[in-house]
Design a protein around this motif. Structure first.
Motif, PDB file in Angstrom:
ATOM      1  N   GLU A 338       0.817  -1.220   0.000  1.00 34.19           N
ATOM      2  CA  GLU A 338       0.000   0.000   0.000  1.00 34.19           C
ATOM      3  C   GLU A 338       0.846   1.264   0.000  1.00 34.19           C
ATOM      4  OE1 GLU A 338      -2.810  -2.794   2.367  1.00 34.19           O
ATOM      5  OE2 GLU A 338      -0.726  -2.740   1.712  1.00 34.19           O
ATOM      6  N   ARG A 341       0.982   3.295  -3.182  1.00 34.14           N
ATOM      7  CA  ARG A 341      -0.138   4.113  -3.684  1.00 34.14           C
ATOM      8  C   ARG A 341       0.307   5.560  -3.890  1.00 34.14           C
ATOM      9  NH1 ARG A 341      -5.487   1.456  -2.654  1.00 34.14           N
ATOM     10  NH2 ARG A 341      -6.379   3.499  -3.087  1.00 34.14           N
ATOM     11  N   GLU A 356      -3.798  -6.045  -4.337  1.00 27.72           N
ATOM     12  CA  GLU A 356      -4.294  -4.717  -4.714  1.00 27.72           C
ATOM     13  C   GLU A 356      -5.785  -4.848  -4.997  1.00 27.72           C
ATOM     14  OE1 GLU A 356      -1.419  -2.396  -7.502  1.00 27.72           O
ATOM     15  OE2 GLU A 356      -1.010  -4.527  -7.823  1.00 27.72           O
ATOM     16  N   SER A 361      -3.117  -1.801 -11.563  1.00 23.55           N
ATOM     17  CA  SER A 361      -2.067  -1.965 -10.559  1.00 23.55           C
ATOM     18  C   SER A 361      -1.300  -0.663 -10.356  1.00 23.55           C
ATOM     19  CB  SER A 361      -1.097  -3.070 -10.988  1.00 23.55           C
ATOM     20  OG  SER A 361       0.024  -3.106 -10.119  1.00 23.55           O
ATOM     21  N   CYS A 363       1.230  -0.835  -8.305  1.00 24.64           N
ATOM     22  CA  CYS A 363       2.570  -1.373  -8.012  1.00 24.64           C
ATOM     23  C   CYS A 363       3.388  -1.611  -9.274  1.00 24.64           C
ATOM     24  CB  CYS A 363       2.447  -2.695  -7.252  1.00 24.64           C
ATOM     25  SG  CYS A 363       1.762  -2.531  -5.595  1.00 24.64           S
TER      26      CYS A 363
END
Length: 535
Positions: A338, A341, A356, A361, A363
């Motif tokens: 997280e 983000r 997620e 995504s 990431c």
């Protein structure tokens, strides 16, 4: 012979296997070992295992005499890998480092147990080379939600080591408990079960001897109810909170807008880093509700002062300061995904990925840029879920779906909200730990072949030391699995509706969460039926 066709080893060997026909090494009641270059710790553990399991005495050989087992330094061997060469007169082990020798002796231990049980003490002549797929092969154990003492942790570490897992991720703080003694802030553990600092050192020493690195996790800025119970002034509104005794994601978290928060956390970390020799330190960062931050004058003032445009960036501003402090102590920081983000995250953080709940995504852009990642996918590697949901085969077959260019490894996660006793904890871990180990170590895997070897471990060689789930329970399938999964999910979704839960998800993300759960567990028809039950 083909790779992995020889031996009952878990994890299966990666390298070459050359059988020496009509050659055997006879395992006597006593063995000698020669060591000039490696740590004695792994050798002592190997000796203890052989004595306890097989009644074999292992002693040190004089460097000038021929031993039963000869440990030889070889810089050409891959890092943490090894070569075992078994002739009729001697066993030679080659490696470049201590971890490689530890892995070799672990394999040799299993081969000896097998030979005594099934081959009249004759160890077949063979030359083996082996090495790990991933550098990081880990298991998370949460001792905050429910506390497990030193003896339980040592038992788990021994099982990890027997499967060549090399990282224990020790989750020591959360909403439900603070489990590590602080001499600087003693109120943290008042009226709570916890480890003394001497006990922490004892467990670390035990793990080190088995080639297991312990990475501590002190969760922040969320999952801090236990901390705030003792020091409520570290929250946005100095709220008095009660220690939690149920599962949940709770709204009162650390205040990143108060300078006093950082002063306190820095003092705590200055103490904690002295206990753990690992270069890595995990600071959590998952499931952080931003509810209080949105109305906190301290947080809003900091955002205005530093031109922070959103609350994900505010969390990273907190994380960045904690990271910089830990770097001054020579530590490398790990955070849950997280943290990504925010669009501002620097490359000095390793991400641990669990899930997620967004359509796209957040990431992946970071992973494409080479940011380090450890995968702990909740649908494949969360061991607190029933075997019908996180099946043994899912854990075994797991390959990250997100393509990342710098994967350190994978880690199973055992959260303990629903795990109240050591027996249940061990049941949820084992035999998943065997599947995890082969997933993390072995390149070319075959599930059916693994099950054959697992049965040998469980029933013939009795190499599993934990309270293992029976083979039939661990491989549950069909209608029984479907019904167990439905019951568990109904309970979980009811829990998510309670006022205590604030996962910080908007409505679209909640729908993604529901979809991901159902699509990872059920076929399309069963998923549709389950949604109708929820409505």
């Amino acid at each position: 012979m083909k790779e992995g066709d020889f031996m009952n080893l878990i994890p299966k060997i990666n390298g070459n296997i050359e059988i020496k026909e009509n050659i055997c090494f006879l395992i006597k009641e006593s063995l000698t070992i020669r060591n000039a270059d490696f740590s004695e710790l792994g050798i002592e553990v190997f000796s203890e295992r052989l004595n306890s399991k097989c009644g074999i005495l292992v002693s040190h050989s004089d460097l000038s005499s021929d031993p039963s087992i000869d440990l030889i330094k070889d810089s050409s061997i891959q890092k943490d890998g090894y070569k075992i060469d078994i002739s009729d007169e001697q066993i030679k082990i080659y490696s470049k480092n201590d971890a490689g020798v530890t892995n070799a002796l672990t394999s040799l231990y299993v081969l000896i147990v097998d030979a005594i049980k099934n081959s009249n003490r004759n160890l077949k002549g063979v030359s083996i080379t082996d090495y790990p797929k991933f550098e990081h092969r880990g298991l998370l154990v949460d001792v905050s939600r429910n506390f497990f003492g030193v003896s339980v942790m040592k038992k788990i570490i021994e099982e990890m080591a027997l499967n060549k897992l090399n990282v224990l991720h020790w989750h020591l703080s959360d909403d439900q408990g603070w489990r590590i003694e602080s001499k600087v802030f003693p109120k943290l553990t008042e009226n709570q079960a916890h480890y003394s600092q001497d006990e922490i050192r004892d467990v670390i020493k035990y793990a080190e001897a088995r080639g297991v690195e312990i990475i501590p996790e002190i969760d922040m800025p969320g999952h801090v109810t236990a901390l705030l119970t003792a020091y409520p002034n570290l929250s946005c509104f100095d709220e008095k909170v009660e220690l939690v005794n149920c599962a949940g994601v709770f709204k009162t978290v650390l205040c990143p807008g108060k300078e006093s928060t950082y002063t306190w956390v820095f003092k705590l970390l200055d103490e904690m880093v002295q206990l753990f020799p690992s270069k890595k330190f995990h600071i959590g960062g998952d499931e952080v509700p931003k509810t209080n931050w949105k109305s906190c004058p301290h947080c809003l003032a900091l955002m205005k002062k530093d031109n922070i445009s959103n609350f994900d960036d505010l969390q990273y501003a907190f994380t960045k300061r904690i990271t910089e402090h830990l770097i001054q102590h020579g530590k490398e920081v790990i955070c849950w995904n997280e943290t990504l983000r925010s669009k501002e995250v620097e490359k000095n953080i390793t991400t641990q990925y669990w899930v997620e709940f967004t359509e796209e995504s957040y990431c992946l852009p970071y992973f494409n840029e080479g940011y380090e990642v450890i995968f702990s996918d909740m649908f494949n590697n969360y061991f607190d879920y029933p075997y019908s949901i996180v099946t043994l085969q899912k854990t075994y077959d797991y390959t990250p779906s997100l393509k990342a260019s710098n994967v350190l490894g994978i880690e199973g996660a055992t959260w303990t909200e629903r795990v109240g006793t050591p027996e249940i904890l061990e049941y949820m871990i084992s035999p998943r730990i065997n599947a995890l180990a082969e997933s993390a170590w072995t390149i070319n895997r075959n599930y059916e072949d693994f099950l054959i070897r697992l049965k040998v471990y469980m029933e013939d060689l009795k190499l599993i030391t934990l309270n293992c789930a029976p083979f039939e329970a661990a491989t549950i399938s069909g209608e029984a699995a479907k019904e167990e999964s439905k019951q568990f999910l109904m309970m979980m979704f009811e829990l998510l509706q309670t006022s205590d839960i604030d996962m910080g998800l908007d409505e679209s993300e909640k729908q993604v969460m529901l979809s991901k759960f159902l699509n990872n567990i059920f076929d399309e028809k069963t998923a549709a039926e389950f949604i109708n039950q929820l409505m």
